[in-house]
Design a protein around this motif. Structure first.
Motif, PDB file in Angstrom:
ATOM      1  N   VAL A 277      15.007  -8.999  13.851  1.00 31.24           N
ATOM      2  CA  VAL A 277      15.505  -9.847  14.935  1.00 31.24           C
ATOM      3  C   VAL A 277      16.551 -10.831  14.402  1.00 31.24           C
ATOM      4  O   VAL A 277      17.589 -11.064  15.014  1.00 31.24           O
ATOM      5  CB  VAL A 277      14.302 -10.624  15.547  1.00 31.24           C
ATOM      6  N   HIS A 278      16.261 -11.397  13.244  1.00 35.03           N
ATOM      7  CA  HIS A 278      17.146 -12.369  12.597  1.00 35.03           C
ATOM      8  C   HIS A 278      18.503 -11.730  12.267  1.00 35.03           C
ATOM      9  O   HIS A 278      19.555 -12.240  12.639  1.00 35.03           O
ATOM     10  CB  HIS A 278      16.454 -12.873  11.326  1.00 35.03           C
ATOM     11  N   GLU A 279      18.460 -10.596  11.598  1.00 34.58           N
ATOM     12  CA  GLU A 279      19.714  -9.955  11.176  1.00 34.58           C
ATOM     13  C   GLU A 279      20.518  -9.465  12.384  1.00 34.58           C
ATOM     14  O   GLU A 279      21.743  -9.541  12.389  1.00 34.58           O
ATOM     15  CB  GLU A 279      19.438  -8.808  10.202  1.00 34.58           C
ATOM     16  N   LEU A 280      19.830  -8.977  13.399  1.00 38.35           N
ATOM     17  CA  LEU A 280      20.548  -8.556  14.607  1.00 38.35           C
ATOM     18  C   LEU A 280      21.168  -9.762  15.315  1.00 38.35           C
ATOM     19  O   LEU A 280      22.190  -9.634  15.997  1.00 38.35           O
ATOM     20  CB  LEU A 280      19.617  -7.787  15.550  1.00 38.35           C
ATOM     21  N   GLY A 281      20.553 -10.928  15.118  1.00 45.37           N
ATOM     22  CA  GLY A 281      21.145 -12.165  15.643  1.00 45.37           C
ATOM     23  C   GLY A 281      22.502 -12.433  15.006  1.00 45.37           C
ATOM     24  O   GLY A 281      23.469 -12.790  15.679  1.00 45.37           O
ATOM     25  N   HIS A 282      22.574 -12.224  13.689  1.00 52.66           N
ATOM     26  CA  HIS A 282      23.867 -12.348  13.003  1.00 52.66           C
ATOM     27  C   HIS A 282      24.877 -11.378  13.615  1.00 52.66           C
ATOM     28  O   HIS A 282      26.033 -11.713  13.849  1.00 52.66           O
ATOM     29  CB  HIS A 282      23.727 -11.978  11.525  1.00 52.66           C
ATOM     30  N   ALA A 283      24.418 -10.146  13.809  1.00 55.72           N
ATOM     31  CA  ALA A 283      25.318  -9.114  14.334  1.00 55.72           C
ATOM     32  C   ALA A 283      25.823  -9.506  15.723  1.00 55.72           C
ATOM     33  O   ALA A 283      26.979  -9.260  16.075  1.00 55.72           O
ATOM     34  CB  ALA A 283      24.608  -7.763  14.382  1.00 55.72           C
TER      35      ALA A 283
ATOM     36  N   ALA B 173      26.517 -20.094  10.237  1.00 53.24           N
ATOM     37  CA  ALA B 173      26.196 -18.673  10.090  1.00 53.24           C
ATOM     38  C   ALA B 173      24.735 -18.384  10.424  1.00 53.24           C
ATOM     39  O   ALA B 173      24.397 -17.279  10.820  1.00 53.24           O
ATOM     40  CB  ALA B 173      26.495 -18.206   8.668  1.00 53.24           C
ATOM     41  N   GLU B 174      23.857 -19.369  10.270  1.00 52.76           N
ATOM     42  CA  GLU B 174      22.435 -19.120  10.527  1.00 52.76           C
ATOM     43  C   GLU B 174      21.995 -19.551  11.934  1.00 52.76           C
ATOM     44  O   GLU B 174      20.804 -19.559  12.233  1.00 52.76           O
ATOM     45  CB  GLU B 174      21.564 -19.790   9.463  1.00 52.76           C
ATOM     46  N   THR B 175      22.949 -19.926  12.784  1.00 51.54           N
ATOM     47  CA  THR B 175      22.577 -20.395  14.122  1.00 51.54           C
ATOM     48  C   THR B 175      22.049 -19.267  15.004  1.00 51.54           C
ATOM     49  O   THR B 175      20.930 -19.330  15.514  1.00 51.54           O
ATOM     50  CB  THR B 175      23.806 -21.036  14.824  1.00 51.54           C
ATOM     51  N   ALA B 176      22.862 -18.224  15.155  1.00 49.93           N
ATOM     52  CA  ALA B 176      22.493 -17.155  16.084  1.00 49.93           C
ATOM     53  C   ALA B 176      21.263 -16.408  15.601  1.00 49.93           C
ATOM     54  O   ALA B 176      20.405 -16.005  16.395  1.00 49.93           O
ATOM     55  CB  ALA B 176      23.660 -16.190  16.253  1.00 49.93           C
ATOM     56  N   SER B 177      21.158 -16.230  14.283  1.00 53.16           N
ATOM     57  CA  SER B 177      20.011 -15.506  13.731  1.00 53.16           C
ATOM     58  C   SER B 177      18.720 -16.270  14.014  1.00 53.16           C
ATOM     59  O   SER B 177      17.728 -15.689  14.463  1.00 53.16           O
ATOM     60  CB  SER B 177      20.196 -15.320  12.224  1.00 53.16           C
ATOM     61  N   THR B 178      18.733 -17.581  13.776  1.00 55.25           N
ATOM     62  CA  THR B 178      17.527 -18.374  13.982  1.00 55.25           C
ATOM     63  C   THR B 178      17.216 -18.520  15.472  1.00 55.25           C
ATOM     64  O   THR B 178      16.051 -18.528  15.867  1.00 55.25           O
ATOM     65  CB  THR B 178      17.699 -19.777  13.370  1.00 55.25           C
TER      66      THR B 178
ATOM     67  N   PRO C 184      22.283 -24.603   4.442  1.00 58.40           N
ATOM     68  CA  PRO C 184      22.722 -23.992   5.696  1.00 58.40           C
ATOM     69  C   PRO C 184      21.580 -23.369   6.499  1.00 58.40           C
ATOM     70  O   PRO C 184      21.632 -23.333   7.733  1.00 58.40           O
ATOM     71  CB  PRO C 184      23.706 -22.911   5.241  1.00 58.40           C
ATOM     72  N   TYR C 185      20.535 -22.875   5.808  1.00 61.25           N
ATOM     73  CA  TYR C 185      19.389 -22.314   6.538  1.00 61.25           C
ATOM     74  C   TYR C 185      18.684 -23.401   7.336  1.00 61.25           C
ATOM     75  O   TYR C 185      18.294 -23.196   8.488  1.00 61.25           O
ATOM     76  CB  TYR C 185      18.392 -21.663   5.574  1.00 61.25           C
ATOM     77  N   ALA C 186      18.481 -24.568   6.687  1.00 54.19           N
ATOM     78  CA  ALA C 186      17.822 -25.672   7.385  1.00 54.19           C
ATOM     79  C   ALA C 186      18.694 -26.114   8.559  1.00 54.19           C
ATOM     80  O   ALA C 186      18.204 -26.356   9.663  1.00 54.19           O
ATOM     81  CB  ALA C 186      17.568 -26.825   6.423  1.00 54.19           C
TER      82      ALA C 186
HETATM   83 ZN   LIG Z   1      20.483 -15.086   7.950  1.00 56.66          ZN
END
Ligand SMILES: [Zn+2]
Length: 593
Positions: free
Chosen positions: A380-386, A407-412, A516-518
């Motif tokens: 789900v996370h990686e497809l969010g990036h996509a 970069a981690e917004t849509a994935s999270t 960036p993850y946080a």
């Molecule tokens: Zn990610």
């Protein structure tokens, strides 16, 4: 549907005519670009015409380069022993670094040119790339002269890039000795790491011990890699006139130090709540001294269930659809068009990632799917990036590059959609398990990430004075984990080798790939709260926000949603939603203890 990704939309093969043709076309463009830069810098008077030509040639160059390089790199990541992939990556790295001098020259020229604003306002194509051009001007103050930049770029190929390749080779071919059901086995690291999510505590502990023991075979080599890479980063940051690698990272992240400080302060304030959660999880599993590291990802309650990939696909679709049909339809397209490489296998690197292929308007997702609910969340996370890349698809190539924290917004955000929806649909026991899994993930993104930030800060500080031994790296890692986890972790079972495990420390161009993850997690939580308030009306604004992430400063992107990331309140409020989840978890746990 297939379980291996297809790269056919890039090239037929390394030996195919299409690949060979583009390799030689690249030589042509590189030469053209270098000549054009020399002529322009020496004799150009028409700044507007020069900038328009610059955007044109730069676009063609980056499109072709990314197509060739991504094909090589993606081939390599799922087959690290693929010699053609390795060789072509190297050839491309050398070719691409040959324009470093020209880049430095033209960027400096743009940086010092007069009347840029008028030129931009007089041209549509320049207006479209205003942010890109302004950023070049800003960055030009940190540029060395052309020759020096050329030397740095070329030396990196045999420096940090070579160290990284060695690191990938060491970890992807490492055989971990483990005894399973009385049988001695040697398994790849990625499979052993996946066992952290197993329901059997004995197995988790065994995998953890086997993992730690296996690093001893390669730890001195890995520390040589890390010392080499971080040493180079320090040297280059100093040469460019940055106060520290962190300052350089923030600059490249288009983010202000004040924003990072506000976020870190709020994170530190929230640590006691996380520690309560960790100790309680430990108690539920029978530990009195805090949670052992091997139990961090232990599934609780009813989530012991294993899923087939087909079941995972169905779950992704159903839950994405609760948010929007465009998100769900997109995921369906990605899955059915063989954009995903699903299962672990020997020679394939560990972890998961998503690669934007802007040039063909697609992405590729690498997974190491092991069948747990957590693997579904990774998907789900990686497809969010996509999906983020999908939203940005119609922007120009030069406006498609967004900074690490965004970069981690849509994935999270996608993770939050699926977890919330899953909790709603679940029985009480299942809901407890999902809530716990959410907390376990968030703990990684806040608490473990904080430990990684501390580790990397300390590593840079000490590396300035010379190389660190394996023992020192272990010691710093244990210190950082103590600072972050406090009494939440069982001091007997920590993980001194996290520096050997996490790939982010080894990429010279993206340092501090932890905060960036946080940022992404807490920013996404804040956005989700907006979505809960505004419902479907939110979707369009959200997609519009994702679309402009490649051409704005972070503080300006977040302002689109009326969010002030420089102040501490936004971060406190996002963390409060997590603390509420922790409270709920503690209540439900009290019934079980
Ligand atoms: Zn990610």
């Amino acid at each position: 549907m297939d379980y291996l990704w297809s790269l056919k939309d890039l090239y037929s093969s390394f030996d195919g005519e299409d690949f060979k043709k583009d390799m030689s076309a690249l030589n042509g463009i590189l030469k053209e670009y270098i000549n054009w830069v020399d002529n322009t810098v020496e004799s150009s008077r028409d700044i507007r015409a020069a900038l328009e030509q610059f955007i044109g040639i730069k676009t063609r160059l980056s499109e072709l380069a990314s197509r060739l390089y991504n094909f090589s790199e993606l081939s390599y990541t799922v087959d690290t022993k693929n010699e053609k992939a390795t060789k072509n990556m190297e050839i491309l790295e050398v070719k691409l670094s040959s324009v470093a001098e020209a880049n430095a020259k033209i960027n400096k020229w743009i940086g010092s040119a007069a009347d840029i604003d008028n030129a931009i306002q007089a041209s549509d194509i320049l207006k479209e790339h205003e942010f890109y051009l302004k950023e070049i001007i800003e960055k030009s103050s940190h540029l060395l002269d052309g020759k020096q930049e050329a030397i740095i770029a070329r030396m990196k190929n045999t420096g940090s890039s070579a160290w990284l390749k060695l690191k990938d080779l060491l970890t992807s071919t490492l055989k971990v000795d483990i005894e399973l059901d009385g049988e001695k086995k040697q398994l790849p690291l990625s499979i052993i790491r996946n066992m952290a999510y197993e329901s059997s505590r004995e197995l988790r502990k065994k995998a953890y011990e086997a993992e730690l023991a296996s690093y001893e075979k390669i730890d001195d080599s890995l520390s040589a890699c890390l010392n080499g890479i971080k040493g180079e980063v320090i040297t280059v940051a100093e040469l460019r006139g940055f106060g520290s690698p962190l300052e350089e990272t923030l600059f490249n992240s288009r983010m202000e130090a004040q924003t990072l400080e506000a976020m870190l302060t709020a994170m530190r304030e929230s640590l006691p709540a996380f520690r309560k959660y960790l100790r309680t999880k430990g108690q539920l599993l029978g530990s009195k001294k805090g949670l052992p590291f091997f139990d961090l990802f232990a599934p609780m309650g009813d989530l012991n269930k294993k899923y087939t990939y087909e079941e995972a696909v169905k779950i992704v679709d159903e839950n994405y659809r609760t948010f929007s049909s465009s998100l769900a339809d997109f995921a369906k397209k990605a899955i059915e068009s063989n954009w995903i490489d699903v299962y672990p296998r020997e020679g394939k690197i560990g972890g998961a990632f998503c690669q934007d292929l802007h040039i063909i308007g697609q992405s590729r997702v690498m997974l190491n799917f092991g069948g747990t609910f957590s693997d579904i969340i990774t998907m789900v996370h990686e497809l969010g990036h996509a999906y983020h890349d999908e939203c940005i698809k119609n922007e120009s190539m030069l406006n498609s590059d967004y900074p690490m924290p965004l970069a981690e917004t849509a994935s999270t955000f996608c993770e939050t959609i699926v977890k919330k929806a899953a909790i709603k649909a679940a029985s009480k026991e299942e809901a407890f398990a999902i809530l716990e899994m959410e907390l376990s993930d968030v703990t990684q993104v806040i608490v473990d990430i904080y430990s990684r930030f501390l580790f990397e800060s300390e590593l840079f500080k000490r590396r300035k004075d010379g190389s660190l031994s394996t023992g020192e790296l272990n010691e710093i890692m244990l210190w950082a984990q103590k600072e972050a986890y406090g009494d939440g972790l069982d001091p007997e079972y920590m993980h001194k080798y996290m520096w050997a495990c996490k790939p982010h420390y080894y990429t010279a161009d993206t340092n501090f790939y932890n905060f960036p993850y946080a940022f992404g997690q807490l920013f996404a939580k804040g956005l989700y709260a907006e979505y809960e308030k505004r419902g479907k009306a939110f979707v369009k604004d959200y997609e519009a926000l994702l679309r402009v992430t490649g051409k704005n400063k972070i503080e300006d992107v977040t302002k689109m949603m009326n969010i002030d990331v420089r102040g501490i309140d936004f971060w406190r409020n996002s963390l409060k939603t997590i603390e509420q989840d922790i409270e709920k978890f503690l209540e439900l746990s009290a019934e079980k203890l």
